[in-house]
Design a protein around this motif. Structure first.
Motif, PDB file in Angstrom:
ATOM      1  N   ILE A 274       0.858  -1.190   0.000  1.00 11.08           N
ATOM      2  CA  ILE A 274       0.000   0.000   0.000  1.00 11.08           C
ATOM      3  C   ILE A 274       0.896   1.243   0.000  1.00 11.08           C
ATOM      4  O   ILE A 274       1.621   1.501   0.963  1.00 11.08           O
ATOM      5  N   PRO A 275       0.875   2.060  -1.054  1.00 10.29           N
ATOM      6  CA  PRO A 275       1.682   3.303  -1.067  1.00 10.29           C
ATOM      7  C   PRO A 275       1.064   4.339  -0.135  1.00 10.29           C
ATOM      8  O   PRO A 275      -0.120   4.663  -0.248  1.00 10.29           O
ATOM      9  N   ILE A 276       1.844   4.820   0.788  1.00  7.48           N
ATOM     10  CA  ILE A 276       1.333   5.799   1.752  1.00  7.48           C
ATOM     11  C   ILE A 276       2.098   7.107   1.656  1.00  7.48           C
ATOM     12  O   ILE A 276       3.260   7.145   1.245  1.00  7.48           O
ATOM     13  N   ARG A 277       1.410   8.180   2.012  1.00  6.80           N
ATOM     14  CA  ARG A 277       2.001   9.515   2.146  1.00  6.80           C
ATOM     15  C   ARG A 277       1.623  10.041   3.518  1.00  6.80           C
ATOM     16  O   ARG A 277       0.500   9.841   3.974  1.00  6.80           O
ATOM     17  N   ARG A 278       2.539  10.745   4.173  1.00  7.80           N
ATOM     18  CA  ARG A 278       2.296  11.195   5.544  1.00  7.80           C
ATOM     19  C   ARG A 278       2.366  12.708   5.643  1.00  7.80           C
ATOM     20  O   ARG A 278       3.242  13.343   5.066  1.00  7.80           O
ATOM     21  N   GLN A 279       1.445  13.269   6.412  1.00  6.26           N
ATOM     22  CA  GLN A 279       1.517  14.688   6.747  1.00  6.26           C
ATOM     23  C   GLN A 279       2.642  14.881   7.761  1.00  6.26           C
ATOM     24  O   GLN A 279       2.579  14.330   8.862  1.00  6.26           O
ATOM     25  N   PRO A 280       3.677  15.651   7.431  1.00  5.65           N
ATOM     26  CA  PRO A 280       4.743  15.877   8.417  1.00  5.65           C
ATOM     27  C   PRO A 280       4.282  16.822   9.524  1.00  5.65           C
ATOM     28  O   PRO A 280       3.279  17.530   9.396  1.00  5.65           O
ATOM     29  N   ARG A 281       5.029  16.859  10.587  1.00 11.02           N
ATOM     30  CA  ARG A 281       4.641  17.679  11.748  1.00 11.02           C
ATOM     31  C   ARG A 281       4.730  19.172  11.448  1.00 11.02           C
ATOM     32  O   ARG A 281       3.999  19.959  12.025  1.00 11.02           O
ATOM     33  N   THR A 282       5.623  19.572  10.596  1.00  9.96           N
ATOM     34  CA  THR A 282       5.707  20.973  10.175  1.00  9.96           C
ATOM     35  C   THR A 282       5.696  21.023   8.656  1.00  9.96           C
ATOM     36  O   THR A 282       6.344  20.201   8.000  1.00  9.96           O
ATOM     37  N   MET A 283       4.978  22.001   8.105  1.00 12.37           N
ATOM     38  CA  MET A 283       4.850  22.125   6.655  1.00 12.37           C
ATOM     39  C   MET A 283       4.823  23.592   6.262  1.00 12.37           C
ATOM     40  O   MET A 283       4.181  24.409   6.932  1.00 12.37           O
ATOM     41  N   SER A 284       5.494  23.904   5.174  1.00 14.02           N
ATOM     42  CA  SER A 284       5.386  25.231   4.581  1.00 14.02           C
ATOM     43  C   SER A 284       4.146  25.261   3.695  1.00 14.02           C
ATOM     44  O   SER A 284       3.522  24.220   3.423  1.00 14.02           O
ATOM     45  N   GLU A 285       3.784  26.448   3.224  1.00 11.18           N
ATOM     46  CA  GLU A 285       2.642  26.547   2.322  1.00 11.18           C
ATOM     47  C   GLU A 285       2.896  25.765   1.037  1.00 11.18           C
ATOM     48  O   GLU A 285       1.985  25.133   0.485  1.00 11.18           O
ATOM     49  N   ALA A 286       4.139  25.785   0.566  1.00 12.53           N
ATOM     50  CA  ALA A 286       4.475  25.017  -0.636  1.00 12.53           C
ATOM     51  C   ALA A 286       4.329  23.517  -0.379  1.00 12.53           C
ATOM     52  O   ALA A 286       3.855  22.768  -1.247  1.00 12.53           O
ATOM     53  N   ASP A 287       4.734  23.067   0.820  1.00 11.35           N
ATOM     54  CA  ASP A 287       4.590  21.649   1.167  1.00 11.35           C
ATOM     55  C   ASP A 287       3.121  21.249   1.205  1.00 11.35           C
ATOM     56  O   ASP A 287       2.755  20.149   0.759  1.00 11.35           O
ATOM     57  N   ARG A 288       2.283  22.123   1.743  1.00  9.48           N
ATOM     58  CA  ARG A 288       0.854  21.818   1.805  1.00  9.48           C
ATOM     59  C   ARG A 288       0.260  21.707   0.407  1.00  9.48           C
ATOM     60  O   ARG A 288      -0.527  20.797   0.126  1.00  9.48           O
TER      61      ARG A 288
ATOM     62  N   ASP B 277      -4.464   8.896 -11.150  1.00  7.81           N
ATOM     63  CA  ASP B 277      -3.632   7.919 -11.854  1.00  7.81           C
ATOM     64  C   ASP B 277      -2.554   7.315 -10.955  1.00  7.81           C
ATOM     65  O   ASP B 277      -1.823   6.412 -11.395  1.00  7.81           O
ATOM     66  N   ARG B 278      -2.430   7.817  -9.726  1.00  6.41           N
ATOM     67  CA  ARG B 278      -1.428   7.286  -8.802  1.00  6.41           C
ATOM     68  C   ARG B 278      -2.086   7.002  -7.453  1.00  6.41           C
ATOM     69  O   ARG B 278      -2.021   7.806  -6.533  1.00  6.41           O
ATOM     70  N   PRO B 279      -2.764   5.827  -7.327  1.00  2.00           N
ATOM     71  CA  PRO B 279      -3.465   5.503  -6.075  1.00  2.00           C
ATOM     72  C   PRO B 279      -2.520   5.530  -4.877  1.00  2.00           C
ATOM     73  O   PRO B 279      -1.359   5.104  -4.973  1.00  2.00           O
ATOM     74  N   SER B 280      -3.022   6.062  -3.770  1.00  3.77           N
ATOM     75  CA  SER B 280      -2.219   6.113  -2.548  1.00  3.77           C
ATOM     76  C   SER B 280      -3.142   6.310  -1.357  1.00  3.77           C
ATOM     77  O   SER B 280      -4.313   6.681  -1.499  1.00  3.77           O
ATOM     78  N   LEU B 281      -2.590   6.065  -0.185  1.00  2.00           N
ATOM     79  CA  LEU B 281      -3.289   6.314   1.074  1.00  2.00           C
ATOM     80  C   LEU B 281      -2.530   7.415   1.803  1.00  2.00           C
ATOM     81  O   LEU B 281      -1.380   7.230   2.216  1.00  2.00           O
ATOM     82  N   ALA B 282      -3.158   8.578   1.929  1.00  2.00           N
ATOM     83  CA  ALA B 282      -2.547   9.706   2.637  1.00  2.00           C
ATOM     84  C   ALA B 282      -2.944   9.646   4.109  1.00  2.00           C
ATOM     85  O   ALA B 282      -4.104   9.355   4.442  1.00  2.00           O
ATOM     86  N   LEU B 283      -2.009   9.894   4.990  1.00  2.00           N
ATOM     87  CA  LEU B 283      -2.249   9.903   6.432  1.00  2.00           C
ATOM     88  C   LEU B 283      -2.147  11.340   6.928  1.00  2.00           C
ATOM     89  O   LEU B 283      -1.137  12.011   6.706  1.00  2.00           O
ATOM     90  N   ALA B 284      -3.194  11.813   7.597  1.00  2.00           N
ATOM     91  CA  ALA B 284      -3.237  13.212   8.047  1.00  2.00           C
ATOM     92  C   ALA B 284      -3.828  13.271   9.448  1.00  2.00           C
ATOM     93  O   ALA B 284      -4.337  12.275   9.983  1.00  2.00           O
ATOM     94  N   VAL B 285      -3.769  14.453  10.047  1.00  2.00           N
ATOM     95  CA  VAL B 285      -4.248  14.664  11.412  1.00  2.00           C
ATOM     96  C   VAL B 285      -5.618  15.329  11.376  1.00  2.00           C
ATOM     97  O   VAL B 285      -5.818  16.330  10.673  1.00  2.00           O
ATOM     98  N   LEU B 286      -6.557  14.762  12.114  1.00  2.00           N
ATOM     99  CA  LEU B 286      -7.903  15.310  12.187  1.00  2.00           C
ATOM    100  C   LEU B 286      -7.872  16.683  12.857  1.00  2.00           C
ATOM    101  O   LEU B 286      -7.222  16.877  13.878  1.00  2.00           O
TER     102      LEU B 286
END
Length: 763
Positions: free
Chosen positions: A610-624, A634-643
């Motif tokens: 399962i390809p995953i992507r994670r929200q890092p603890r700190t992010m710039s506007e460009a990162d967001r 076209d690139r299925p993935s499971l993103a993990l984020a904070v509620l």
């Protein structure tokens, strides 16, 4: 630059000065001056008929030098106007004009006096009246053109979406009948255009002078500006006779952030008022002055974009900006509305944020580290730090590690704080403290703290906090969390939990207000928190989309902290099963970064395909922006984020860019001493402590996060709610009816009157 006193403090200061005057002084003297069609009325604070001396009293914290030069110039101009009015009324030949600055901290007066002839003062007054007459005629002409044009404004689309006409009709009636309205309307109904159009259309019929569209976050402004641009796109009139301004915080619009905001430092402030008239005239050629256009216009004339927007603001018909411009203690729009006696209509977007945002506006905090830094700078803070040490020593016997809720603000500590403020004020007056220094920043923060301390009551709590430095273990809650400055880990916080005593005054001053959101809190919560003291209605609208296109399921596994290690394998297995059965883009929301990290490591170990992507603890506007752009069909993935973070609201991913969401928690705030004290206080005040502190805020986050899946009519997807408590009907009853999980039935477009709100605590 200094903090402005409250109205109550200002009145008390005026009364203190008046009591010191000898018998024979005339107090609160009403005056009137007529020049052609212009009638000027005012009330003089103090007049000594024996010495022919007029005194105008201004109150403040600290010496008069702390006020801005523009404000001091305005005070002197007001004094000279009153002098001309009094000379004309009494037939005086000369008069002594005295500006009295009363320092609330020192209980002292600072006086600036000048002698002036009646001939000069009356001539100045007549000149100002003529200038005002010319301006008023221009504004009256604009108002007539605006109202004629708006009375013929058409809906810009071919048809309304389902429920959108009912929405627009309710907003129009709210403006026409001067009522308050709450609207719960699901995502995709078109709330922005559906509220702005009827509000504009109603302005000629309702007598509304100004429309303020208020947003909880900066991401809400572009949608409002786009809708306004669409409505004002009229080729027959250029520009349309409706003036729109976007208000942007000074920090986000400053061209020289490394310089002080005055003429001797910033080139855009130098000679500002000399170049202002031409820029103001050029601004009238634009219907919509958003941030980019305002910046371009300002720089063309060599002016500060932020301050140019402030100067043009009184001529605007529509303003788009943050909540704080109306609801904050020193709100700019609120002050202008009172000054000009505007009939105002508020459109409050994403209104489920208003209670929490208002709480932060009426909270304040100070940290030990800030004062320790000042001691090293030699600013005489030893006595204040001694009080910090005593406070910390007294709290060590409580048994609490990080948070202690105190019964009241520590009196000795508060007296020491006020003493430090007085000492610092004298240093400022002597010129020992320069603009932009940490001392001045701390001084202003202390003034803000003391101002709230003077109004401390049942609506607030006092917390002593000891946190690890730079703690970022999870997304902080605006009410229950406080992260002290990097310079110190001990802080004292005044935490507002019921903003109603402050907010209800702001709502009482509007002609009409419309709150709208896809997830409004239950009626009783908003009434208790916001203090709706006027009659109001609530409109609930069904989803405009086919509800069968969204599948909502629950998984009854515990997400409680002590159960997470036991249930995490089954939780991620459900995510993997769903991903494999219908590959695509999914997002999973967790209550903290620690929980997110646990899930990520479990997926990597047990479901590495399962390809995953994670929200890092700190992010710039460009990162967001990149995180959102990576949702690619076209690139299925499971993103993990904070509620409750930046991706659980406002993330718009239509079509196949997002086909499912997992919400792994009820989203309720953590149980800690402050949360428990909050629940106890709200239980005592309203009898709903658990619901108001934990349940309602948590479910609001869940519903918002789930709303990321269906964004358009053609969207189709799944939401999986994971928590053992979803087995209980009490929790499911609070979910949207079209999810098919709630036993309650919501009629389409229901419009009902509400019972009287619970009485909020007094200030």
């Amino acid at each position: 630059m200094g903090l402005s006193p409250s109205a109550r403090q200002g009145i008390a200061g005026h009364q203190m000065v008046a009591r010191r005057r000898a018998p024979g002084h005339e107090l609160e003297l009403p005056l009137e001056f007529v020049h052609g069609p212009v009638r000027v009325v005012g009330r003089i604070d103090i007049f000594d008929p024996i010495r022919a001396e007029l005194e105008e009293v201004k109150t403040g914290f600290g010496p008069p030098g702390e006020g801005s030069s523009a404000r001091r110039a305005a005070h002197r101009a007001q004094l000279r106007i009153y002098g001309g009015m009094l000379c004309a009324a009494r037939g005086l030949e000369r008069i002594r004009l005295t500006l009295v600055h009363y320092d609330l901290l020192e209980d002292s007066e600072h006086r600036e006096s000048e002698e002036a002839s009646a001939t000069l003062l009356i001539a100045e007054l007549e000149t100002r009246c003529e200038q005002y007459r010319q301006w008023a005629l221009q504004e009256l002409k604009h108002r007539a053109q605006r109202d004629r044009w708006l009375s013929e404004l058409d809906w810009p689309l071919e048809d309304y979406r389902p429920g959108q006409h009912a929405l627009a009709a309710a907003v129009y009636r709210s403006a026409r009948d001067a009522t308050l309205l709450r609207i719960q309307a699901p995502t995709g109904l078109g709330k922005t255009l559906g509220t702005i159009f009827p509000a504009l259309r109603a302005m000629p019929d309702s007598g509304v002078d100004r429309l303020f569209y208020l947003t909880a976050k900066g991401t809400g402004r572009p949608g409002a500006l786009h809708a306004l641009g669409r409505l004002l796109d009229d080729e027959s009139v250029s520009p349309p006779p409706v003036r729109v301004i976007e208000l942007v915080a000074r920090e986000r619009s400053c061209e020289y952030p490394d310089r002080e905001c005055h003429g001797s430092s910033c080139p855009l402030a130098r000679g500002f008022f000399d170049r202002l008239p031409a820029a103001r005239a050029a601004a009238m050629d634009w219907a919509v002055l958003d941030q980019a256009r305002m910046r371009s216009l300002a720089l063309q004339h060599g002016l500060c974009p932020y301050h140019l927007a402030i100067e043009i603001l009184p001529s605007a018909d529509v303003v788009v900006g943050d909540y704080n411009y109306w609801f904050d203690r020193h709100a700019l729009l609120f002050s202008l509305a009172l000054e000009h006696r505007w009939e105002v209509m508020l459109l409050i977007d994403e209104a489920h944020h208003l209670a929490d945002r208002s709480r932060t506006m009426y909270s304040a905090a100070l940290s030990l580290g800030e004062f320790e830094a000042e001691r090293h700078a030699g600013s005489g803070t030893d006595r204040m730090i001694d009080q910090w040490d005593l406070l910390i020593n007294q709290s060590r016997g409580s048994g609490a590690e990080s948070s202690i809720v105190l019964d009241e603000i520590p009196s000795a500590w508060l007296r020491a704080l006020k003493r430090w403020i007085r000492q610092t004020a004298r240093r400022i007056e002597a010129g020992d403290v320069l603009d932009g220094t940490s001392t001045l920043v701390l001084y202003l923060r202390c003034l803000s703290f003391v101002a709230l301390a003077d109004q401390f009551g049942d609506h607030s709590l006092c917390e002593l906090r000891r946190d690890p430095p730079n703690s970022t273990a999870r997304v902080p809650d605006p009410v229950t969390d406080f992260n002290p400055s990097a310079t110190g880990t001990v802080a004292l916080r005044l935490c507002n939990i019921v903003p109603a005593p402050f907010v209800q005054d702001r709502l009482a001053q509007v002609r009409c207000a419309v709150m709208f959101s896809a997830t409004l809190h239950p009626d009783d919560f908003d009434q208790a928190m916001l203090g709706w003291s006027r009659p109001h209605r609530t409109l609930s609208l069904d989803t405009p989309f086919d509800p069968t296109r969204l599948q909502v399921r629950t998984l009854g596994l515990s997400t409680r902290f002590d159960q997470r290690q036991r249930t995490i394998d089954r939780i991620v297995a459900e995510m993997a099963r769903q991903f494999r059965s219908a590959p695509g883009c999914y997002v999973a929301f967790f209550s903290s970064f620690d929980y997110l990290d646990l899930a990520a490591s479990t997926i990597a170990t047990r479901h590495s395909d399962i390809p995953i992507r994670r929200q890092p603890r700190t992010m710039s506007e460009a990162d967001r922006a990149q995180f959102i752009n990576d949702f690619d069909a076209d690139r299925p993935s499971l993103a993990l984020a904070v509620l409750g973070g930046v991706f659980s609201e406002g993330m718009d991913l239509p079509g196949r860019r997002l086909i499912g969401a997992f919400v792994v928690t009820l989203g309720m705030p953590r149980v800690d001493p402050l949360s428990e004290a909050t629940a106890a206080r709200l239980e005592a005040l309203f009898g709903r402590g658990f619901d108001y502190t934990y349940l309602y805020p948590g479910l609001c986050k869940v519903i918002q996060a789930a709303g990321r899946v269906i964004r358009d009519r053609e969207d189709q997807g799944i939401v999986v709610l994971i928590d053992a408590r979803w087995r209980k009907a009490r929790y499911r009853a609070l979910l949207p009816a079209h999810w098919g999980l709630s036993p309650s039935v919501h009629a389409h477009a229901t419009d009902r009157s509400l019972p009287p709100p619970p009485a909020p605590p007094n200030v």
